[in-house]
Design a protein around this motif. Structure first.
Motif, PDB file in Angstrom:
ATOM      1  N   SER A   1      15.254  -1.350   9.000  1.00 27.09           N
ATOM      2  CA  SER A   1      14.617  -2.460   7.028  1.00 27.09           C
ATOM      3  C   SER A   1      13.413  -3.246   8.323  1.00 27.09           C
ATOM      4  CB  SER A   1      15.858  -3.192   7.176  1.00 27.09           C
ATOM      5  OG  SER A   1      16.650  -3.408   8.719  1.00 27.09           O
ATOM      6  N   ARG A   2      12.897  -2.522   8.833  1.00 30.51           N
ATOM      7  CA  ARG A   2      11.424  -3.028   9.602  1.00 30.51           C
ATOM      8  C   ARG A   2      10.995  -2.028  10.136  1.00 30.51           C
ATOM      9  NH1 ARG A   2      12.038  -5.781  15.150  1.00 30.51           N
ATOM     10  NH2 ARG A   2      13.632  -3.992  15.441  1.00 30.51           N
ATOM     11  N   ILE A   3       9.795  -1.683   9.286  1.00 28.21           N
ATOM     12  CA  ILE A   3       8.886  -0.902   9.159  1.00 28.21           C
ATOM     13  C   ILE A   3       7.870  -0.930   9.940  1.00 28.21           C
ATOM     14  CG2 ILE A   3       7.853   1.121   8.071  1.00 28.21           C
ATOM     15  CD1 ILE A   3      10.883  -0.314   6.138  1.00 28.21           C
ATOM     16  N   LEU A   4       7.321  -0.803  11.238  1.00 26.55           N
ATOM     17  CA  LEU A   4       6.234  -0.900  12.822  1.00 26.55           C
ATOM     18  C   LEU A   4       5.729  -0.032  12.149  1.00 26.55           C
ATOM     19  CD1 LEU A   4       8.691  -2.604  13.095  1.00 26.55           C
ATOM     20  CD2 LEU A   4       8.327  -2.155  15.520  1.00 26.55           C
ATOM     21  N   VAL A   5       4.003  -0.265  11.178  1.00 27.31           N
ATOM     22  CA  VAL A   5       3.383   0.829  11.441  1.00 27.31           C
ATOM     23  C   VAL A   5       1.669   0.553  12.201  1.00 27.31           C
ATOM     24  CG1 VAL A   5       1.874   2.018   9.325  1.00 27.31           C
ATOM     25  CG2 VAL A   5       4.413   0.601   8.856  1.00 27.31           C
ATOM     26  N   GLU A   6       1.818   1.733  12.594  1.00 26.88           N
ATOM     27  CA  GLU A   6      -0.123   1.317  13.959  1.00 26.88           C
ATOM     28  C   GLU A   6      -1.125   1.051  12.453  1.00 26.88           C
ATOM     29  OE1 GLU A   6      -1.136   3.082  17.747  1.00 26.88           O
ATOM     30  OE2 GLU A   6      -0.747   5.219  16.407  1.00 26.88           O
ATOM     31  N   ARG A   7      -1.881  -0.148  12.920  1.00 27.90           N
ATOM     32  CA  ARG A   7      -3.236  -0.139  11.886  1.00 27.90           C
ATOM     33  C   ARG A   7      -3.701   0.862  11.243  1.00 27.90           C
ATOM     34  NH1 ARG A   7      -3.005  -5.919  11.699  1.00 27.90           N
ATOM     35  NH2 ARG A   7      -1.809  -7.030  13.019  1.00 27.90           N
ATOM     36  N   PRO A   8      -4.255   1.588  12.174  1.00 29.63           N
ATOM     37  CA  PRO A   8      -5.473   2.627  11.124  1.00 29.63           C
ATOM     38  C   PRO A   8      -4.632   2.979   9.840  1.00 29.63           C
ATOM     39  CG  PRO A   8      -4.902   2.794  14.153  1.00 29.63           C
ATOM     40  CD  PRO A   8      -3.682   1.894  13.115  1.00 29.63           C
ATOM     41  N   VAL A   9      -2.878   3.259  10.282  1.00 29.62           N
ATOM     42  CA  VAL A   9      -2.318   3.968   8.428  1.00 29.62           C
ATOM     43  C   VAL A   9      -1.415   2.400   7.979  1.00 29.62           C
ATOM     44  CG1 VAL A   9      -1.782   6.696   9.952  1.00 29.62           C
ATOM     45  CG2 VAL A   9      -0.360   4.788   9.820  1.00 29.62           C
ATOM     46  N   TYR A  10      -1.990   1.040   8.493  1.00 31.59           N
ATOM     47  CA  TYR A  10      -0.890   0.526   7.591  1.00 31.59           C
ATOM     48  C   TYR A  10      -1.231   0.496   6.430  1.00 31.59           C
ATOM     49  CZ  TYR A  10       0.818  -4.500   7.142  1.00 31.59           C
ATOM     50  OH  TYR A  10       1.080  -5.617   6.123  1.00 31.59           O
ATOM     51  N   ASP A  11      -2.109   0.518   5.685  1.00 29.81           N
ATOM     52  CA  ASP A  11      -3.097   0.457   4.384  1.00 29.81           C
ATOM     53  C   ASP A  11      -2.101   1.056   3.944  1.00 29.81           C
ATOM     54  OD1 ASP A  11      -4.150  -2.289   5.069  1.00 29.81           O
ATOM     55  OD2 ASP A  11      -6.485  -1.524   4.887  1.00 29.81           O
ATOM     56  N   ARG A  12      -2.078   2.682   4.355  1.00 32.45           N
ATOM     57  CA  ARG A  12      -1.799   3.563   3.357  1.00 32.45           C
ATOM     58  C   ARG A  12       0.036   3.764   3.376  1.00 32.45           C
ATOM     59  NH1 ARG A  12      -1.475   9.886   5.934  1.00 32.45           N
ATOM     60  NH2 ARG A  12      -0.728  10.549   4.216  1.00 32.45           N
ATOM     61  N   VAL A  13       0.442   3.029   4.482  1.00 28.63           N
ATOM     62  CA  VAL A  13       1.721   2.866   4.858  1.00 28.63           C
ATOM     63  C   VAL A  13       2.465   2.320   3.113  1.00 28.63           C
ATOM     64  CG1 VAL A  13       3.852   2.255   5.434  1.00 28.63           C
ATOM     65  CG2 VAL A  13       1.953   4.074   6.032  1.00 28.63           C
ATOM     66  N   VAL A  14       1.875   1.067   3.406  1.00 30.92           N
ATOM     67  CA  VAL A  14       1.547  -0.479   2.513  1.00 30.92           C
ATOM     68  C   VAL A  14       2.252   0.174   0.850  1.00 30.92           C
ATOM     69  CG1 VAL A  14       1.336  -2.692   1.350  1.00 30.92           C
ATOM     70  CG2 VAL A  14       1.378  -2.237   4.093  1.00 30.92           C
ATOM     71  N   ALA A  15       0.318   1.217   0.828  1.00 28.60           N
ATOM     72  CA  ALA A  15       0.330   1.283  -0.772  1.00 28.60           C
ATOM     73  C   ALA A  15       1.008   2.466  -1.359  1.00 28.60           C
ATOM     74  CB  ALA A  15      -0.937   1.944  -0.493  1.00 28.60           C
ATOM     75  N   ALA A  16       1.475   3.706  -0.137  1.00 23.54           N
ATOM     76  CA  ALA A  16       2.853   4.047  -0.544  1.00 23.54           C
ATOM     77  C   ALA A  16       3.854   3.376  -0.880  1.00 23.54           C
ATOM     78  CB  ALA A  16       2.865   5.262   0.251  1.00 23.54           C
ATOM     79  N   PHE A  17       4.508   1.972   0.166  1.00 15.86           N
ATOM     80  CA  PHE A  17       5.886   1.785  -0.457  1.00 15.86           C
ATOM     81  C   PHE A  17       5.627   1.715  -1.582  1.00 15.86           C
ATOM     82  CE2 PHE A  17       7.408   2.058   3.768  1.00 15.86           C
ATOM     83  CZ  PHE A  17       8.432   2.102   3.393  1.00 15.86           C
ATOM     84  N   ARG A  18       4.389   0.413  -1.850  1.00 14.54           N
ATOM     85  CA  ARG A  18       4.638  -0.304  -3.049  1.00 14.54           C
ATOM     86  C   ARG A  18       4.796   0.932  -4.299  1.00 14.54           C
ATOM     87  NH1 ARG A  18      -0.824  -1.677  -3.086  1.00 14.54           N
ATOM     88  NH2 ARG A  18      -0.400  -4.415  -2.471  1.00 14.54           N
ATOM     89  N   GLU A  19       4.115   2.237  -4.353  1.00 14.97           N
ATOM     90  CA  GLU A  19       3.884   3.731  -5.003  1.00 14.97           C
ATOM     91  C   GLU A  19       5.608   4.038  -5.853  1.00 14.97           C
ATOM     92  OE1 GLU A  19       4.387   7.195  -6.439  1.00 14.97           O
ATOM     93  OE2 GLU A  19       4.084   7.164  -4.749  1.00 14.97           O
ATOM     94  N   ARG A  20       6.202   3.511  -4.596  1.00 20.54           N
ATOM     95  CA  ARG A  20       7.358   4.533  -4.672  1.00 20.54           C
ATOM     96  C   ARG A  20       8.201   3.526  -4.442  1.00 20.54           C
ATOM     97  NH1 ARG A  20       8.002   9.407   0.477  1.00 20.54           N
ATOM     98  NH2 ARG A  20       5.509   9.838  -0.238  1.00 20.54           N
ATOM     99  N   ALA A  21       8.311   2.379  -4.772  1.00 18.63           N
ATOM    100  CA  ALA A  21       9.444   0.949  -5.279  1.00 18.63           C
ATOM    101  C   ALA A  21       9.002   1.315  -6.434  1.00 18.63           C
ATOM    102  CB  ALA A  21       9.286  -0.187  -4.467  1.00 18.63           C
ATOM    103  N   ALA A  22       8.341   1.512  -7.488  1.00 21.63           N
ATOM    104  CA  ALA A  22       8.231   1.248  -8.876  1.00 21.63           C
ATOM    105  C   ALA A  22       8.527   3.150  -8.841  1.00 21.63           C
ATOM    106  CB  ALA A  22       6.814   2.076  -9.450  1.00 21.63           C
TER     107      ALA A  22
END
Ligand code: NAD
Length: 493
Positions: A290-311
């Motif tokens: 439930s806590r997704i810890l993401v290293e900064r260089p890939v942070y934006d990519r992971v956030v965008a993918a979560f948004r896309e997959r939620a849909a």
């Protein structure tokens, strides 16, 4: 066999019986908010009857039965269970709203659990302890006795399997009290115990309210051990209620698992695991990341993918095999999830997907929530510290190993963790520092009969699964026998 099964009686001493001081109540389908069937609920007198039956069965046939005979009955049960996967999955889904494709997958593994525990039933040996020549010392492993098992609403059959498998293999007898919101599948289980030929009283199933039937089971002097899965707050109450009897306790409690994604990981694989885990069981499982810890260089990519997959998550009627995510299991959980979404907003986290109850006409009345994603979450926010138990992912950025470990360990929980990296050295270094009962590296939620499972810190006491699971259902007796028969007169001189 279970297709026309009725849920309006309790299973005590090998018989289906009407509640003495409970009753029959409607059980709610969380996908509609309406009653789907009548279920029996026991009260204090029913718990007394069940404990008496379990005690008689323990003193009678069960503890004296050779292990290989107990194993044979357990195997028969496992084979029978395997024939009823679809029916059990439907019943559980009807009661708790978990998407049937998930229920089926989970329940489909259970026969192997039962077979594995059966295989241990005739291997409960002690050991010989080397001493001097004057004594022969050895240990024996004996069943604890009558076990009260108290299970939660999110995974009723899994929790019952994990407890009853080792308890019965060890030679204990059981009173199972499932959660009041989801009692149906445990009663169906009782039907299979009956059919498999367990002696009367070895397994008894009494649904009932926690503070009444549950508390009475905990306080009962005829119960030797309580095996509990549920919330930490309930575990504390249980400890107090059972204190006077000094019985044994094992606890499987909550979690706030960190899912750590390093920049050097295979990000697509990490995303498959992390998004799947965030919304599995509609977020209602202790081990979910439930806590997704993401290293900064890939942070934006992971956030965008979560948004896309939620849909892409298909939220819908849970009995539809195409549905990915069903409703929250009951109304209080719906309220809890919505209130945490509100807290996340007020704490200043960035809501990037979901955030609302779904009230479309086809899902009206059900307890559906959108798959929800908060980004920019700080580790000290309540949505990053407290167990929400809803489909709410909290994405937290970090820089480097030190910070990842510090955030991962920075909650009172310690049940599970996942980490994704392509660096083998880092995998070992970081896994070794995580305070959790299970750490997955480049995989997630791989849980099996033979791998111990349980919590550090406030996530629990003891372990389920694996050989370790048997320990909490066994006592060790040490026997020391003189080989000489001589014992000096202490007052000779
Ligand atoms: P809960 O604590 O509310 O209820 C669990 C059980 O305890 C129910 O059967 C309930 O009737 C009973 N109960 C309630 N009050 C009682 C009392 N005073 N005395 C005796 N029994 C009482 O938990 P829940 O909401 O059903 O389950 C969700 C919780 O379970 C979450 O915290 C989740 O993380 C945890 N959980 C942990 C694991 C694990 O393996 N660690 C697995 C599944 C769920």
């Amino acid at each position: 066999m279970l297709d026309s099964f009725r849920f309006d009686r309790l299973f005590i001493d090998g018989e289906w019986t009407v509640p003495l001081d409970g009753g029959v109540r409607g059980s709610i389908d969380p996908a509609t908010g309406k009653v789907w069937g009548d279920v029996a609920y026991g009260g204090i007198k029913d718990i007394d009857r069940a404990v008496a039956a379990a005690r008689a069965a323990f003193e009678g046939p069960w503890r004296r039965m050779p292990g290989w005979e107990r194993a044979a009955i357990l195997r028969r049960f496992a084979d029978l269970y395997a024939t009823q996967i679809d029916a059990l999955a439907r019943i559980e889904t009807q009661d708790n709203g978990r998407a049937v494709r998930e229920s089926r997958g989970d329940i489909g593994l259970h026969p192997q659990y039962w077979h594995w525990f059966a295989s241990l039933a005739d291997k409960l040996s002690g050991r010989t302890i080397p001493m001097d020549d004057s004594v022969h010392a050895f240990t024996s492993r004996l069943p604890v006795g009558v076990v009260g098992t108290i299970t939660p609403w999110n995974v009723p059959l899994m929790a019952a399997t994990w407890k009853l498998g080792p308890a019965l293999a060890a030679g204990c007898t059981v009173v199972l009290k499932p959660a009041e919101q989801t009692p149906a599948s445990s009663l169906a289980l009782a039907r299979l115990f009956q059919e498999a030929g367990f002696p009367p009283g070895v397994v008894n199933v009494v649904p009932g309210d926690g503070p009444a039937a549950g508390a009475h089971l905990v306080a009962h002097p005829g119960v030797d051990k309580i095996a509990f899965t549920g919330e930490g707050a309930t575990a504390k109450t249980i400890l107090k209620t059972g204190a006077d009897t000094l019985k044994r306790f094992s606890f499987e409690l909550g979690g706030k698992a960190p899912h750590i994604i390093f920049a050097d990981a295979d990000i697509e694989q990490a995303l498959n695991a992390a998004t799947g885990s965030a919304w599995a069981l509609c977020g209602q499982s202790c081990a979910l990341g439930s806590r997704i810890l993401v290293e900064r260089p890939v942070y934006d990519r992971v956030v965008a993918a979560f948004r896309e997959r939620a849909a892409r998550v298909r939220v819908g009627m849970p009995l539809d095999p195409a549905t990915h995510m069903g409703p929250q299991a009951h109304h209080q959980q719906l309220d809890k999830t919505l209130s945490y979404i509100d807290i996340g907003r007020r704490e200043g986290a960035d809501l990037v997907a979901g955030g609302s109850r779904i009230d479309s006409p086809d899902l009206a009345g059900g307890y559906f929530v959108e798959p929800t994603v908060f980004a920019g979450v700080r580790p000290d926010m309540r949505i990053a510290q407290e167990e929400i138990f809803g489909p709410v992912a909290a994405i937290i950025p970090f820089d480097g190993e030190e910070e990842a470990v510090s955030i991962a360990n920075g909650t009172p929980y310690g049940l599970a963790a996942g980490l994704w990296t392509s660096d083998t050295g880092r995998a070992h270094r970081v896994a070794n520092r995580i305070e959790a009962g299970i750490v997955w590296v480049n995989t997630y939620r791989y849980i099996r009969w033979s791998t111990p499972y349980g919590g550090f810190k406030t996530s629990g006491w003891g372990r389920e699964n694996g050989i370790e699971a048997l320990d909490s259902y066994l006592e060790t007796r040490t026997t020391i026998i003189s080989t000489t028969g001589r014992f000096a007169d202490p007052f000779a001189s």
